[in-house]
Structure formats: structure tokens, C-alpha cells
Design a protein around this motif. Structure first.
Motif, PDB file in Angstrom:
ATOM      1  N   ASN A   1      29.657 -60.929  61.662  1.00  0.00           N
ATOM      2  CA  ASN A   1      28.634 -61.758  60.661  1.00  0.00           C
ATOM      3  C   ASN A   1      29.213 -62.632  59.550  1.00  0.00           C
ATOM      4  O   ASN A   1      28.749 -62.744  58.599  1.00  0.00           O
ATOM      5  CB  ASN A   1      27.709 -60.586  59.979  1.00  0.00           C
TER       6      ASN A   1
ATOM      7  N   LYS B   1      39.758 -56.556  61.129  1.00  0.00           N
ATOM      8  CA  LYS B   1      38.963 -55.293  61.576  1.00  0.00           C
ATOM      9  C   LYS B   1      38.672 -55.721  63.069  1.00  0.00           C
ATOM     10  O   LYS B   1      38.732 -55.093  63.948  1.00  0.00           O
ATOM     11  CB  LYS B   1      37.816 -54.764  60.898  1.00  0.00           C
ATOM     12  N   GLU B   2      38.119 -56.998  63.211  1.00  0.00           N
ATOM     13  CA  GLU B   2      37.440 -57.390  64.505  1.00  0.00           C
ATOM     14  C   GLU B   2      38.527 -57.824  65.466  1.00  0.00           C
ATOM     15  O   GLU B   2      38.408 -57.966  66.731  1.00  0.00           O
ATOM     16  CB  GLU B   2      36.581 -58.431  64.227  1.00  0.00           C
TER      17      GLU B   2
ATOM     18  N   GLN C   1      35.295 -66.920  68.125  1.00  0.00           N
ATOM     19  CA  GLN C   1      33.681 -67.399  68.152  1.00  0.00           C
ATOM     20  C   GLN C   1      33.128 -65.821  67.853  1.00  0.00           C
ATOM     21  O   GLN C   1      32.283 -65.610  67.154  1.00  0.00           O
ATOM     22  CB  GLN C   1      33.312 -68.089  69.059  1.00  0.00           C
ATOM     23  N   ARG C   2      33.641 -65.034  68.769  1.00  0.00           N
ATOM     24  CA  ARG C   2      32.845 -63.798  68.950  1.00  0.00           C
ATOM     25  C   ARG C   2      33.211 -62.885  67.996  1.00  0.00           C
ATOM     26  O   ARG C   2      32.459 -62.228  67.474  1.00  0.00           O
ATOM     27  CB  ARG C   2      33.252 -63.122  70.529  1.00  0.00           C
TER      28      ARG C   2
ATOM     29  N   PRO D   1      42.268 -58.558  67.662  1.00  0.00           N
ATOM     30  CA  PRO D   1      43.128 -57.538  68.284  1.00  0.00           C
ATOM     31  C   PRO D   1      44.631 -57.702  67.406  1.00  0.00           C
ATOM     32  O   PRO D   1      44.657 -58.649  66.494  1.00  0.00           O
ATOM     33  CB  PRO D   1      43.326 -58.351  69.639  1.00  0.00           C
TER      34      PRO D   1
ATOM     35  N   ARG E   1      30.987 -63.570  65.053  1.00  0.00           N
ATOM     36  CA  ARG E   1      29.619 -63.289  65.231  1.00  0.00           C
ATOM     37  C   ARG E   1      29.540 -61.553  65.028  1.00  0.00           C
ATOM     38  O   ARG E   1      28.675 -60.963  64.208  1.00  0.00           O
ATOM     39  CB  ARG E   1      29.047 -63.465  66.476  1.00  0.00           C
ATOM     40  N   ARG E   2      30.755 -60.870  65.360  1.00  0.00           N
ATOM     41  CA  ARG E   2      30.779 -59.503  65.277  1.00  0.00           C
ATOM     42  C   ARG E   2      30.777 -59.213  63.849  1.00  0.00           C
ATOM     43  O   ARG E   2      29.973 -58.069  63.337  1.00  0.00           O
ATOM     44  CB  ARG E   2      31.757 -58.799  65.974  1.00  0.00           C
TER      45      ARG E   2
END
Lengths: 613, 241
Positions: B33, B84-85, B26-27, B87, B30-31
Motif C-alpha cells: 500500500n 517485508k514485501e 510494482q507489485r 525477496p 501494491r502489496r
């Protein structure tokens, strides 16, 4: 680095292994062989609690901003992990490089509540670091501590090498700078301590001797090392817009207590509630500007992806341009589904309008803190809230569709009578009546009113610092009175354990003779005392008894104004005369105005500048 | 628009739970977009679902999720942004738009696992293979399952034989000698029923194996990795995308 094979084996056997793995988004892993200083930020509770603490995120990022310094985190392992670590001989390690804490230059503990002190001892022990300051040798880490409880550092004076009193953002870098210089010389630990004790806000307990009178009160406290100041003045940050604030936050994998963006909107509080230590020690009020807050919010949402921003402070509705701030944040983030929450709501119409605004995006919990059951007692504690405020607030909340209301109270406040206590019950029933007086079709949900009572703990640097706490028996009588009187399935009555509050009171106002009690209690197995399932009152009592130290002396005794208190050597900005005056006014039930409406002469603007004063 | 995504969950990330993983995605959305759809109401939630939640401690080379998007973005861009976002332990391997309205969870019916363990009562993988094959000849393989209904604990017997697709011993290696006890290191692959219409957890299979044929499994040494999820169509198994 610890033995990773052992680490992997241990992870298979413990509950919530993700507490120990680190490697979260935005955590910072440096090559420890290539930095000059290694700083372990230690939080004496489990990961989920520690990661919810704003100070950790600020200092972690601030220190790591220095290229040649590494800051890594260490938390108290839960008891299952501790057992496994002992079995495998794994010393306590940091999350980033899995490096034993004994290999760090500093271990910095944050003191958020007194009942975490045994965890500090336990963590040092698990890290193979000598527990007593006097037993540490050249090459051992410096054990340092800061945070709100450092305003009375004395109970852990034997354990901590030096304390940082007040706000840490500036002073921590001063310390680390001096340390870099020190490392290039052949000077001793003691030389380093001698040097930094001259920095404002630093307290080295070993440099002072305390003399006691026959009645066990303090006669005097004297520096025994040249250059050690007789008064330690707290550090404050003058301009909150210019002070460092992180633009990235470590994003935990597992759910923490506060799993959201903490956006600190101001420090300090002008309300002047007489029981509240934070309200006194964090003075003066200093706000961050809207522009700065919007800038930070943007960076933080971008770097974390969190779904909620919490506007944190001691009393967030007091932010001077709160409505503007909230509407700007909502405009920016409604589409991204980022909610805004306020951790503390006051019982006034303004707060409720704000609440309505926020609700558009996400519903947050509804909790109010009248603190006392009667108007008389609310005046005693200077909680400027009246029953009408509560009724308006609750009526509004029910009309807006809320049905779960939680009210916080304290029992055992100075001058409290049975009538005041039953006022708690009356408020609960009034809330219920308001709900059911609404026409049936307008009522939404199932009513649940929770009345939660904590036992009052007098704290240093408050007008009640001289007050004798209620005994455990007195607390139990009061709790039973309420339990017997609150008989309604819609109203739930909760209360804190008086035994825990008693110990908290002992330690909160304790002196340095308590260090050995803390260690003895830990030797008997006490740790995680703030966790009700781990708290063992009897072991604590044994520790007191064996050492011939009387807990009642610290918790229950009403002090005279002329008694030297263990924390008197600290200058928190608020003058003692002011605290005395406030205590006198409390006894008469007289209110003191919010100092945004005019200075009340607490003294903070005499010795410190900045803020609204 | 529904995007079907294949991803991994490896190394230490096996220690984060299904709910943790949902929050993590979810996060990351958002990061990055990612124009994900949200549910209506006071508490809007992003619309995505992960098939067959992994138990804590199990790694996976192939997990699947469906994401409902507000607008179309190219699968290639999606993969790039997400990697990229996310881990390191979580990598997006593939993403494709699907027309299918059925949820990914309802489609999955088999899971393929690779299980590593040390066994002390056998001398070789071959020996274990024989034992297993004989075991699978039985008409029924009964295990006890414990279900909790409120406060009551109900013990139920269940035949797991129909839930076992196959078991293959892939590798064996002589382990180190420990207190004169020699153990064999085994790598075993098994295809097990997964989903609403029958589900067998790999740990339940190992416990049943231990109960029936006693290879002497050291459960502390065990490591489990999911290496595939499959749908079933007309008696044969297929990849979900």
C-alpha cells in the motif's frame, strides 16, 4: 539436493536462468526430512507456460496446506538447460528444494495438451525415473497424471502408474491419505495400486487388458485384477463455493503467459459447441458466488500485488451476475489500479457492455471466435453466433476506439465446403468495410484485422469424436485457397501447421498401442512438439513407420457409432446417445439450445448432481 | 514528492532482468500500500525509475531508484514495509526525500564494480597489476563495438580509455591445479563511466583486457558485482544520496 556448485555454473550459461531458481514470493519450501509425503507437481512444458496454469496453483497450495506433505514444482527445462544439466550430470530437480524428482513419492503430471507427451517421457528420463510403468520398482516414485487429456489416458497408459479422471481437489487428498497409511506398512507398489483403484476417478491402466480385432479396432477391454472397476467415473466438485481455492499465488519473477490473478468464476459451460471437449467434460455448470469471489479477489490482490484480475472460465460472459461482479470489483480496485480482464468474449451486445465497463481501467485485447465462416457451418457446430452479432460487435468496438481485431476460425470442420471457407475471408473484408465506412474523423488508430485459422482436431467426448480429420493435403489446399483469396494489407491471415494438428488428432483419439510410438519419437529426439521451432514431423513419421503403426487409422478414419472407442470405459457424465444425437443434428445443421434455457438431456444430471441441471 | 531509494540486488536475484525487477517492485508497492503516483491514461503505470539498469547476471550492493509519491510516508516506514514485501536478495538500505527534479538516471555518471575471475596466464595479482598499469598508459584503447541498426550490424571502433576511471587489483589467491595448469583467482575493482554520457560495461572491459594483455581470463568463472554508483560534480565523484 542437487550439487549447487554445478547448478550455479550451469545458470551462467543458459537463457533465462530465472526459470530454474524458484524462491518466488508465496512459494513454499518445507524441510523434506520432516514431511511424510513428497509430491512433485510436474508440468511438461517450460516454466512460463506451466506457471500460467491455474490447476498448478490450486493443487500446489491445496497439498501444501497439509502440514506433513510437501508439494514442489518441476517444469521441463528448455533445451539449452537440458544440455547443460546432462554435461554436469544434474538430474531433473524441483524448484523449491532443488531435490531430484526421483526422491519424491509422487510425480504428478498435468495433461493440458497432447503434444506435451514427449516432454513427460523426457522429464522422467532426465530425472532418472524409469519411463515405463512396468519397470518401476519399490521405492521409485508413482508417476500419476490428470487434467483434460486424461479423459483419453490410453496413449500414455504404459508410462503412467495411475490417472486421476476429473477434478482433482478432493481425490488428491484421498490418495495422499491412503499413501500415508501405505507407507507405514510393508505392502508393495502393486498393493497400493490395488487399493486406490477402488477410489472413484482413479484409473490404473496396468490392471486392464485390451483385445483388438483384426481390423485393429478394439474388441473389448477387461479388468485383469480383482476389484478394478470396469467403468471409471470422473470426479466432480459439487459445490464450488466450498471447494478449496488458494488465497496466495506464487508470484513469478519472470513474465509468464498469463501473468495475472486467475479468478475462477465457474466451471462447465452450457453452450454446447459440438467441437469443444472442455464444454462436454467439465459439465455441469457450477458457479462461485459473488461474495466468495470478492473475498478471494481481496486476499489474492493483497498477497500478490498483481495489477490485473482475470475472470476465468470457459465462457465468462455467461456468469449469471457478471455485471454486478464486475462493478463490485471495479469499485474496489479502480483506485489501486487493478484492472479486470475477460479471457473470452462472446459476440453479443451484453459482452460489449461488459467490455466497455472494464475498459475504464485498462484496455484488454479484442478477440472474437466465430469459429466458422458461414452461418450454415456455425449452425453445424452449434456456435450460436450470427453475422449480425459480429457486425454489431465490431461496429461498437471501432466506435469505442479499437482498431485491432482478431477473429479465430477452424478449418476442416465436418461438412465444410469451399463456400464456408471463403466465408472466413468475407467476414474479414466486412470488418474492414465497417471500419472505413465510419467518417474519417471518427476512425481511431490503424486498422488491423487478423484472421486466424486452426485445423480442426476431433476430440473424445464430443459429438465429433467419430469424425475423420481432414488430411494434411486437404488442410493445405484449404489454407492455400484462403491465402490466395485474402489479399489486403489490412487483413492478415494466420494458420496453424496441419502436420501438428494431424499428430494431435492421432494422439487425442489414440489407444495404448501409441505409447511405444511416443517413446520411439522421443528416442529420435522429439520434445517440445507444441513449439513450432522444435516440432519435427519427419521424426514422428519415422517412428510410426518403424513400429508399423498407421497414424491415419487414428486421425483420418470416420468411426461407426458401434465401434468401441479407447476412452469408452470412462464415464464423463455426458451419455454417448446424447453425443450421437448431437452429431446427427450437426449433419442436418440443427441447433441445440443453451442448456441454461432448458435441459437438453446430456445425461450429466442423471449420474452426477449439482450445477444448473 | 520524490523519494530516492537505495537497495541491493544480490544472490540469485542477479538472474532477473531490469523489466522483471520493475514488475517486482510494482507489485511490492501494491502489496505494501505504498501511495505511489500513477501515469494517466488507459494503461496507468506507477511512476518510478531505476538508475542504470543492471545487466542480467550482475549483482549489486547499491542500486538507486526514484519514486514519485501521491502522499508523504516516513522513509523509515517505507523501508520497513518494503523489506517485508521484497525477496531476501533485494533489501532497501536507505530512503530519503529529494527536491532535485533531475532523474536519478541522468545524475549517475560512474559505476564501481568488483569483478572476480580466474586467470591462467599470470602468476600473481602483482603481475596483473603491472600489466594493467602499463596498459592504461596507452594513449588510446580501441575496442570494436557491434551495434545493430534494424537488420544491419554495424561494427564501430571506440576508444574506451576515457571511460576507465581506475582499476585496482584487490586480492589474489593461488587457484587449484587443474591438468598441470595453475590459475590465479583475482578480485579486481574498477571504476567505469556509466550513463548517457559514456558507458562501459564491465564485460567489455574484461574482453579488452584479454585482447591487449592476455591474462588468460576464464570467462566461465567470472562473477561481477556493482558496489557503487556515483554522480560527478566539479571533477570529483559523490554519492547520489
Amino acid at each position: 539436493m542437487i550439487d549447487m556448485e554445478k547448478f550455479d555454473r550451469v545458470l551462467k550459461r543458459v537463457e533465462k536462468p530465472a526459470r530454474y531458481i524458484g524462491m518466488e514470493k508465496n512459494s513454499i519450501i518445507k524441510d523434506l526430512n520432516r514431511v511424510k509425503v513428497k509430491f512433485a507437481f510436474a508440468f511438461p512444458d517450460i516454466y512460463e507456460v506451466g506457471m500460467s496454469h491455474l490447476g498448478l496453483h490450486i493443487l500446489y497450495n491445496l497439498i501444501n496446506n497439509e502440514e506433513d506433505i510437501a508439494c514442489e514444482r518441476v517444469f521441463a527445462p528448455w533445451t539449452d538447460m537440458e544440455e547443460e544439466m546432462k554435461k554436469e550430470n544434474i538430474p531433473l530437480f524441483t524448484l523449491e528444494n532443488k531435490e531430484p524428482i526421483k526422491n519424491f513419492d509422487f510425480i504428478g503430471f498435468t495433461l493440458q495438451y497432447e503434444m506435451s507427451y514427449t516432454n513427460i517421457i523426457n522429464m522422467l528420463h532426465l530425472g532418472d525415473v524409469p519411463i515405463l510403468s512396468k519397470d518401476r520398482r519399490e521405492g521409485d516414485p508413482f508417476v500419476i497424471a490428470g487434467g483434460p487429456c486424461a479423459y483419453n489416458p490410453e496413449p500414455i497408459a504404459d508410462i503412467v502408474d495411475f490417472f486421476v479422471i476429473g477434478e482433482g481437489e478432493e481425490v488428491i487428498l484421498e490418495i495422499l491419505d491412503r499413501y500415508k497409511d501405505f507407507k507405514n506398512t510393508n505392502k508393495s507398489r502393486r498393493d497400493f495400486l490395488k487399493e486406490i483403484c477402488k477410489i472413484e476417478g482413479i484409473y490404473v491402466p496396468a490392471f486392464y487388458k485390451v483385445y483388438y480385432r483384426e481390423d485393429n479396432t478394439i474388441d473389448r477391454m477387461e479388468p485383469i485384477v480383482e476389484g478394478a472397476p470396469s467403468t471409471i467415473k470422473k470426479r466432480i466438485i459439487k459445490n464450488l463455493d466450498q471447494v478449496y481455492y488458494p488465497e496466495k499465488l506464487i508470484l513469478p519473477y519472470i513474465e509468464t503467459i498469463h501473468d495475472r490473478i486467475p479468478l475462477e468464476i465457474f466451471r462447465g459451460c452450457t453452450r454446447g459447441c459440438r467441437f469443444c471437449q472442455a464444454g462436454m467434460i467439465y459439465r455441469p455448470v457450477r458457479e462461485k458466488s459473488i461474495d466468495r469471489l470478492l473475498e478471494l479477489a481481496e486476499r489474492l490482490v493483497e498477497s500478490t500485488g498483481y495489477e490485473n484480475i482475470s475472470l476465468t472460465s470457459l465462457s465468462s460472459c455467461d456468469y449469471s451476475e457478471l455485471k454486478l461482479l464486475i462493478s463490485q470489483l471495479m469499485d474496489r480496485y479502480e483506485e489501486k489500479r487493478v484492472g479486470i480482464s475477460l479471457p473470452s468474449l462472446r459476440l453479443d451486445s451484453f459482452s460489449l457492455e461488459v467490455l466497455k465497463e472494464i475498459q475504464k481501467v485498462r484496455k484488454t485485447g479484442l478477440t472474437f471466435a466465430p469459429e466458422a465462416g458461414s452461418q450454415r457451418l456455425r449452425d453445424v457446430i452449434n456456435k450460436g453466433v450470427n453475422e449480425e452479432d459480429l457486425i454489431n460487435a465490431v461496429t461498437y468496438a471501432f466506435e469505442e476506439g479499437w482498431s485491432t481485431i482478431k477473429l479465430y476460425f477452424m478449418i476442416g470442420l465436418p461438412t465444410e465446403t469451399e463456400e464456408d471457407l471463403l466465408g472466413i475471408k468475407d467476414l474479414g473484408y466486412k470488418v474492414k468495410d465497417i471500419f472505413f465506412s465510419m467518417p474519417k474523423e471518427k476512425r481511431k488508430g490503424n486498422l488491423k484485422v487478423t484472421l486466424s485459422a486452426s485445423c480442426f482436431v476431433p476430440k473424445p467426448f464430443t459429438p465429433f469424436q467419430w469424425v475423420g480429420q481432414n488430411s494434411i493435403d486437404e488442410f493445405n489446399e484449404k489454407i492455400n485457397l484462403l491465402k490466395d483469396n485474402i489479399r489486403d494489407r489490412k487483413i492478415i491471415f494466420n494458420y496453424h501447421d496441419p502436420k501438428l494438428s494431424y499428430l494431435e488428432a492421432v494422439i487425442a483419439r489414440g489407444d495404448r498401442r501409441l505409447s511405444k510410438v511416443l517413446i520411439r519419437a522421443w528416442e529420435k529426439g522429439c520434445k517440445f512438439d507444441g513449439w513450432s521451432e522444435k516440432f519435427d514431423y519427419n521424426k514422428w513419421m519415422e517412428a510410426f513407420e518403424e513400429l508399423g503403426i498407421d497414424g491415419d487409422f487414428y486421425a483420418l478414419r470416420e468411426r461407426n457409432f458401434d465401434e468401441i472407442l479407447p476412452w469408452d470405459f470412462i464415464d464423463a457424465g455426458v451419455r454417448k446417445e446424447y453425443l450421437i444425437k448431437e452429431y446427427e443434428k450437426a449433419k442436418e445443421g440443427k441447433l441445440t439450445r443453451d442448456c441454461r434455457l432448458g435441459c437438453t438431456n446430456c445425461g450429466i444430471n442423471k449420474s452426477f448432481t449439482g450445477g444448473v441441471c | 514528492m520524490r523519494l530516492r531509494v537505495k537497495f541491493t540486488k544480490e544472490n540469485y536475484l542477479k538472474y532477473i532482468s531490469h523489466l522483471d525487477l520493475m514488475r517486482l517492485f510494482q507489485r511490492a508497492f501494491r502489496r505494501g500500500n505504498i501511495p505511489i503516483k500513477y501515469s494517466e491514461g488507459f494503461n496507468p503505470q506507477p511512476k518510478f525509475s531505476i538508475a542504470n539498469p543492471l545487466a542480467l547476471g550482475i549483482e549489486s550492493e547499491e542500486e538507486y531508484m526514484d519514486i514519485d509519491l501521491e502522499e508523504r510516508i516516513s522513509p523509515k516506514a517505507f523501508i520497513e514495509i518494503m523489506n517485508k514485501e521484497l525477496p531476501e536478495g533485494i533489501r532497501v538500505l536507505d530512503a530519503r526525500y529529494v527536491k532535485d527534479n533531475r532523474s536519478i538516471t541522468s545524475l549517475i555518471s560512474w559505476a564501481y564494480y568488483q569483478i572476480y575471475f580466474e586467470a591462467k596466464n599470470i602468476n600473481s595479482g602483482e603481475e596483473l597489476n603491472k600489466l594493467v598499469n602499463n596498459w592504461l598508459e596507452m594513449d588510446k584503447i580501441i575496442i570494436k563495438r557491434i551495434r545493430k541498426k534494424g537488420r544491419r550490424v554495424i561494427e564501430k571502433e571506440e576508444d574506451i580509455k576515457p571511460l576507465i576511471g581506475n582499476i585496482v587489483i584487490k586480492e589474489d589467491k593461488q587457484g587449484e591445479e587443474n591438468n598441470n595448469l595453475k590459475s590465479v583467482n583475482i578480485v579486481m575493482n574498477c571504476l567505469l563511466k556509466a550513463g548517457d554520457k559514456g558507458n562501459l560495461k564491465p564485460i567489455d572491459l574484461l574482453e579488452a583486457m584479454e585482447k591487449y594483455i592476455q591474462p588468460g581470463i576464464d570467462f566461465d568463472s567470472m562473477g561481477i558485482k556493482r558496489i557503487g554508483l556515483f554522480t560527478e560534480r566539479g571533477g570529483s565523484i559523490e554519492l547520489p544520496m
